[in-house]
Design an enzyme around this catalytic site. Sequence first.
Site, PDB file in Angstrom:
ATOM      1  N   GLU A   1       0.848  -1.203   0.000  1.00  0.00           N
ATOM      2  CA  GLU A   1       0.000   0.000   0.000  1.00  0.00           C
ATOM      3  C   GLU A   1       0.878   1.246   0.000  1.00  0.00           C
ATOM      4  O   GLU A   1       0.610   2.205   0.731  1.00  0.00           O
ATOM      5  CB  GLU A   1      -0.924   0.001   1.223  1.00  0.00           C
ATOM      6  CG  GLU A   1      -1.957  -1.095   1.224  1.00  0.00           C
ATOM      7  CD  GLU A   1      -2.960  -0.943   2.376  1.00  0.00           C
ATOM      8  OE1 GLU A   1      -2.540  -0.596   3.493  1.00  0.00           O
ATOM      9  OE2 GLU A   1      -4.157  -1.147   2.142  1.00  0.00           O
TER      10      GLU A   1
ATOM     11  N   GLU B   1      -6.661  -7.295  -0.394  1.00  0.00           N
ATOM     12  CA  GLU B   1      -7.055  -7.257   1.018  1.00  0.00           C
ATOM     13  C   GLU B   1      -8.541  -6.948   1.089  1.00  0.00           C
ATOM     14  O   GLU B   1      -8.944  -5.785   1.035  1.00  0.00           O
ATOM     15  CB  GLU B   1      -6.302  -6.165   1.794  1.00  0.00           C
ATOM     16  CG  GLU B   1      -4.840  -6.428   2.012  1.00  0.00           C
ATOM     17  CD  GLU B   1      -4.209  -5.438   2.997  1.00  0.00           C
ATOM     18  OE1 GLU B   1      -4.935  -4.632   3.617  1.00  0.00           O
ATOM     19  OE2 GLU B   1      -2.973  -5.472   3.129  1.00  0.00           O
TER      20      GLU B   1
END
Length: 658
Positions: free
Chosen positions: A197, A277
């Site tokens: 991320e 995710e």
Amino acid sequence: MMLLALVGLTLIAVASEAVILPIRHAKFHTAEQSTLPAKRSFEVGKDCFLKDGQPFRYISGSFHYWRQPPEYWEDTFMKMRAAGLNTVQTYLNWNLHEPEPLQYNFDGEVDIRRYFQTAQKCGLLVVLRPGPFIDAEVDMGGLPYWLLRMNSSMQLRTSDPSYLHYVDRWYRKVLPLIHDLTYANGGPIISAQIENEYGWVGSDLVYKEFLRDLTKELLGPDIVLFTTDGPVDSAVVGGRVDGTLTTVDFGAGANVTHNFLDVERKFNSDGPLVNSEFYPGWLDHWGEGWITVDWETVVMTMQQMLQLNASFNTYMFYGGSNFGFVAGSNTQDNDGMVPVTQSYDYDAPISEAGDLTVKYMKIRELFQKYSPGPLGPVPPSRPKTAYGKVHLQYTGSLFDHLETLSAEGPVSSPLPLSFEVLKQAYGFVLYRTQIPFNTRDPSKLAVDTLHDRAVVFLDRKPVGILSRTAVVHSMDIYAEAGQTLELLVQNEGRVCSGPINDMKGILGNVSIDGNNLTDWQAFPINLPGFPDNDPQPFAFKARKVRSDVELKRPAFYRGEFYVEVAQDTFLQFDGWRQGYVFVNGRNLGRYWPVQGPQKTLYVPGVFLFEDGINTLELFEVESAPCRHHGQCFVSFVDQPYLNGTVTFRSGTRNPFAV
Ligand SMILES: *[C@@H]1O[C@H](CO)[C@@H](O)[C@H](O)[C@H]1NC(C)=O
Ligand SMILES: *[C@@H]1O[C@H](CO)[C@@H](O)[C@H](O)[C@H]1NC(C)=O
Ligand SMILES: *[C@@H]1O[C@H](CO)[C@@H](O)[C@H](O)[C@H]1NC(C)=O
Ligand SMILES: *[C@@H]1O[C@H](CO)[C@@H](O)[C@H](O)[C@H]1NC(C)=O
Ligand SMILES: *[C@@H]1O[C@H](CO)[C@@H](O)[C@H](O)[C@H]1NC(C)=O
Ligand SMILES: *[C@@H]1O[C@H](CO)[C@@H](O)[C@H](O)[C@H]1NC(C)=O
């Protein structure tokens, strides 16, 4: 034509040296090739992955090896398999494998080869997320704390050569250890993530390319590389890098078509849609309400992803526990922070203690519809035992045992030193000085930049608590010249998201009425952490409690209990305040029932000695509920109690759900 000719040449070469020459381009299936040993390949295809040349979609779940004892890994993998998953996703937690520079550990609780091989044995593929930064709500997001003392101007998570030097050294250590476990080499690992991320915090292209090229060099060209970012253009732009698959992440209730078709498709025009995710629950913090996500929303969003033929990973499918000092913290405004709880249950389909939930069963029903054949039988939840009360005896205060616990201390310095400079990764440092002047009555004791929490003592008498979490940086004291001032400072877990250079200890000055105090001694307190391949109880003997003050100092308490059959259980701490608990010498982590919401700590049955005497020890930091005779106890119960009420903050919901 050129390529075909080349393939032809390769085949001739293979025919004469079949044993040693690996074949690379699996897309070219020819009659000749079928006579060769089966070629394993995993690649990006159009709208899907290609596994051995066939369209493939993964349905994955996250499960971090360090969050469950290895004895239970196989059971968890089988439960994932029985739910209809074909893949498991894990990070590598650098900080646990290289706790000090060049001191490596890949054994026991962090034996990653055993973890990957067990996954493969259970029929699961592996999505690997090596980091080096992983967040994962662990201390410093998985980066080793010692990076913070190497070079104070080092820019973490960038192409700063000082940082890349250590990343390079780590990758060259760990990735060759698992090179033979990639899918092409016969193992389960199909893909590897670049950073984590990254677009939320940076966009350093040189850094991303460095990680991409190093990963490819060390794991081979046959592995799929990918990035994961939040489902907004700016984050994806910051995190993605050419030559890798762009994926996104989002949770239950999010707008699936928007995130996949409006955002991901902009950067990944015809590869597989992937949510790396998908949140079926959420993490929890000390002092904030327990968070749950209902199964209906989880199943609905999963179904929407399945209908789009997307691959996805459920983060977490099994959350587990933050043993020892593993848990990190998240930041709040103005240097504030909230520590993550010991439980990483995550309201996941498989509970912290390995139990099957309603959410698990509903997800399994859904996955069954998309499975080519019937799913296998579901392994049962493990039985639990309420072993009942264990009486504890006082075994002395921190001050009594300072020489044993701080064999390297004290370290003297004009101004307070950080944990990092003291080479104290976790836990506690006791800071001591003499008050050199008479003070006003009352006077103000202030600590500039306290990370994170300090119990304050005057001549060994506790006089208050300062706390970064509670935003209390100063207090009134009544002090005289010559008195000893001590602060027992606790590291509550390094920040794991946003700016992660979160040093611990007293980082500025300690002052009384604005006068900075000098001439400090620091005692780093040596407590067992995780991993711990040789746990040993403290050798502290029972002592008489001479006065109630002793129960209000940081102190140790010990009890023994007989276990006939070792089973999973939960420890409940009614009346205790805050501290760490050790079962047969293993640091289970922090208990903090007065803060909440977590009221019980999970104790895996494999931590107990069967048909034998077991030892339970508490290091209570604030105050013990023992009356005059040292009579106090903790209780083993047979269910978790995670959702206790909290006193100062209400629950926050998953901010990435929509
Ligand atoms: C520390 O890092 C900075 C930034 O990369 C670099 O300029 C400097 O030379 C480094 N110092 C040492 C002592 O390595
Ligand atoms: C989800 O996103 C799509 C595409 O951007 C949009 O048309 C739709 O209205 C959104 N749905 C909701 C419930 O917001
Ligand atoms: C999903 O894959 C199936 C089988 O290949 C195909 O028929 C269907 O059109 C695909 N759906 C979408 C939304 O791409
Ligand atoms: C702490 O106080 C000392 C002595 O007053 C001063 O020299 C030093 O600069 C101060 N430290 C910080 C971080 O301000
Ligand atoms: C005392 O320390 C603080 C920071 O910790 C600093 O701002 C201040 O200047 C120091 N005072 C003196 C007199 O050095
Ligand atoms: C905690 O969870 C239990 C079991 O799900 C439930 O009965 C109870 O009401 C919850 N308590 C709070 C304070 O939310």
